[in-house]
Scaffold this active site. Structure first.
Site, short mmCIF file in Angstrom:
data_model
loop_
_atom_site.label_atom_id
_atom_site.label_comp_id
_atom_site.label_asym_id
_atom_site.label_seq_id
_atom_site.Cartn_x
_atom_site.Cartn_y
_atom_site.Cartn_z
CD GLU A 154 -2.82 -1.34 2.35
OE1 GLU A 154 -2.87 -0.42 3.18
OE2 GLU A 154 -3.53 -2.36 2.44
CG ASN A 196 -0.80 -6.91 -1.34
OD1 ASN A 196 -1.47 -7.46 -2.23
ND2 ASN A 196 -1.24 -6.81 -0.09
CG HIS A 232 -10.02 -5.42 0.65
ND1 HIS A 232 -10.25 -6.54 1.42
CD2 HIS A 232 -8.71 -5.12 0.81
CE1 HIS A 232 -9.12 -6.90 2.02
NE2 HIS A 232 -8.17 -6.06 1.67
CD GLU A 259 -4.79 -7.62 1.79
OE1 GLU A 259 -5.65 -6.86 2.28
OE2 GLU A 259 -3.57 -7.39 1.88
CG ASP A 261 -12.78 -8.61 1.88
OD1 ASP A 261 -12.58 -7.73 1.03
OD2 ASP A 261 -12.36 -8.52 3.05
O1 G2I Z 1 -7.52 -3.56 6.47
C1 G2I Z 1 -7.72 -4.73 5.73
C2 G2I Z 1 -6.44 -5.20 5.10
C3 G2I Z 1 -5.96 -4.20 4.06
N1 G2I Z 1 -4.75 -4.64 3.39
C4 G2I Z 1 -3.66 -5.02 4.28
C5 G2I Z 1 -4.12 -5.99 5.36
O2 G2I Z 1 -3.06 -6.27 6.24
C6 G2I Z 1 -5.31 -5.47 6.10
O3 G2I Z 1 -5.67 -6.43 7.10
C7 G2I Z 1 -6.19 -5.94 8.30
C8 G2I Z 1 -6.53 -7.10 9.19
O4 G2I Z 1 -7.54 -7.86 8.57
C9 G2I Z 1 -7.03 -6.59 10.54
O5 G2I Z 1 -7.18 -7.67 11.46
O6 G2I Z 1 -5.21 -5.14 8.91
C10 G2I Z 1 -5.68 -4.54 10.10
C11 G2I Z 1 -4.59 -3.66 10.66
O7 G2I Z 1 -4.36 -2.58 9.93
C12 G2I Z 1 -6.05 -5.60 11.12
O8 G2I Z 1 -6.66 -4.99 12.25
C13 G2I Z 1 -5.95 -5.11 13.43
C14 G2I Z 1 -6.54 -4.09 14.41
O9 G2I Z 1 -6.37 -2.80 13.85
C15 G2I Z 1 -5.80 -4.17 15.67
O10 G2I Z 1 -6.39 -3.29 16.61
C16 G2I Z 1 -5.79 -5.59 16.20
O11 G2I Z 1 -4.99 -5.69 17.35
O12 G2I Z 1 -6.04 -6.39 13.97
C17 G2I Z 1 -5.27 -6.54 15.13
C18 G2I Z 1 -5.28 -8.00 15.54
O13 G2I Z 1 -6.59 -8.45 15.73
#
Ligand code: G2I
Length: 434
Positions: A154, A196, A232, A259, A261
């Protein structure tokens, strides 16, 4: 013969004997197995904390043949304090993948989000060296085990005409992305190295900015093997989705849907099928990853996945499975073979003879890797000699590039020539990358 042809031949034979078969008797019944029919993977992003949930793990192990850690290999997770690494979560994902015989995608070495606090407070050359050290350490820890790394995630802006996103990493200099890719290649030469991003799923200013970067990297020999389109998606799919995958593939990189969805309530099943068909139509689109398993595992609240909260298959699941079973192009397992050591280039000689002498034009062509210099040796018939050369320096019968023609992009070529007395060489010249 293809599986489809076999299936239709069998169906025709059964029709003759009055047996009715429903559908394709050879269709695989899981996402991973049906993707594997065309040499692809079908993966899911998974979370270490959910592996104790038996419904989750049952679906994971039966349906998917690739895994991506949703958060466990990010910078904040792997290097919580500077120079001190924690691979516990990442290793759980890796070991789950290995136990399943699945590919493991690494996500993500550098990103402006999910940086540990200590990195967020750094800048300039201190941040640059900390970031490159991070890439080196993490890629080294997982060396040989990762199918593809999202090296940089990103880094392009939305609505900035295809330009970079501002971030602390970007402020260390525009070359931070190539520095990261070079460090990753040095640490783990076997992993495919991906860039990515999101909102890059059709042809638009942002995806074109990335396209131009990849083209530039390929022309200068910066290592890059793949582009991840996160995908997404909302209630529609860009009409140029497949065309966009194809244009990246045409640059000589793989494309992965990383990714996926899709918002429920729009056209979810059809959009999932359209993504699947587009990937299958492009031989260098090597696999698809959905960003979670059940709707309740998703980072989104609009039920965007293939299984509902109870683990039941949704209509979208069936549409993906059917699209995978309909078949498609087959990826070349080794589209970019490494040249043999020392054989990074080839040379051809075109002679022009006259009475008592000759000139020779030599074309130097780079193999799968860009050249940063070359030498060409010719074997002269006895009694012949080189008198002078142009666009190369000569020593005896060995020619070396000059300053302006040593850099040759992968697959590209350059020319030089020389004049001699006697008769021209008859054997092919020998080219060596320097
Ligand atoms: O935002 C969706 C995705 C966009 N592209 C990059 C990916 O890496 C990203 O994934 C998401 C995860 O699915 C989330 O699970 O990235 C987020 C972080 O930027 C993830 O969220 C984080 C929460 O922000 C945190 O508070 C939490 O501790 O997940 C962490 C673990 O549950």
């Amino acid at each position: 013969m293809t599986r489809k042809l076999l299936a239709s031949a069998a169906a025709a034979a059964m029709a003759l004997t009055g047996i009715v078969v429903a559908g394709d008797a050879w269709a695989a019944s899981t996402l991973g197995a049906s993707a594997a029919q065309t040499g692809r993977y079908y993966g899911a992003a998974i979370a270490a904390g959910r592996l104790g949930d038996s419904t989750y793990t049952r679906i994971l192990t039966s349906e998917f043949n690739s895994v991506t850690p949703e958060n466990e290999m990010k910078w904040d997770a792997t290097e919580p304090s500077r120079g001190s690494f924690n691979y516990s979560g990442g290793d759980r994902i890796l070991n789950q993948g290995i136990a399943m015989g699945a590919k493991v995608r690494g996500h993500a070495l550098l990103w402006h989000q999910q940086q540990p606090g200590w990195a967020q407070s750094l800048s300039g050359s201190t941040l640059r060296s900390a970031a490159i050290n991070h890439v080196t350490q993490v890629a080294t820890h997982y060396k040989g085990k990762i199918y593809a790394w999202d090296v940089v995630n990103e880094a392009f802006a939305d609505g900035n005409g295809g330009g970079r996103r501002d971030s602390n990493l970007q402020r260390t200099g525009n070359d931070w992305i190539e520095a990261a890719f070079r460090a990753a290649r040095a640490a783990d030469p076997a992993a495919k190295l991906c860039y990515n991003d999101y909102n890059t799923d059709g042809i638009n200013a942002k995806s074109t900015g990335i396209y131009n970067m990849v083209r530039d990297f390929k022309s200068r020999g910066v290592p890059i093997d793949c582009v991840g389109l996160q995908s997404h998606l909302g209630t529609s799919i860009d009409s140029t989705y497949q065309q966009n995958i194809q244009r990246f593939a045409d640059l000589g990189v793989d494309v992965q849907i990383t990714e996926l969805d899709v918002q429920q309530g729009g056209n979810q099943a059809n959009i999932y099928a359209a993504v699947t068909r587009a990937c299958l139509a492009v031989s260098r689109c090597t696999g698809i990853t959905v960003w979670g398993i059940r709707d309740t595992d998703s980072w989104r609240s609009d039920n965007p996945l293939l299984f509902d909260g109870s683990g039941n298959k949704k209509a979208a699941y069936t549409s993906v499975l059917n699209a995978l079973n309909a078949g498609g192009t087959t990826p070349d397992p080794d589209p970019d073979p490494e040249p043999e050591p020392g054989a990074g280039c080839t040379a051809t000689l075109t002679p022009n003879t006259w009475n008592g002498g000759f000139t020779a034009n030599i074309r130097v062509t780079a193999g799968g890797t860009a050249l940063t210099g070359w030498t060409v040796g010719v074997s002269l018939p006895s009694g012949s000699a080189v008198t002078n050369a142009w666009n190369a320096t000569v020593s005896g019968s060995t020619f070396t590039n000059v300053g302006y023609n040593g850099q040759v992009p992968a697959g590209g070529s350059t020319e030089f020539g020389f004049q001699g007395t006697g008769t021209p060489p008859t054997a092919a010249p020998a080219c060596q990358a320097r």
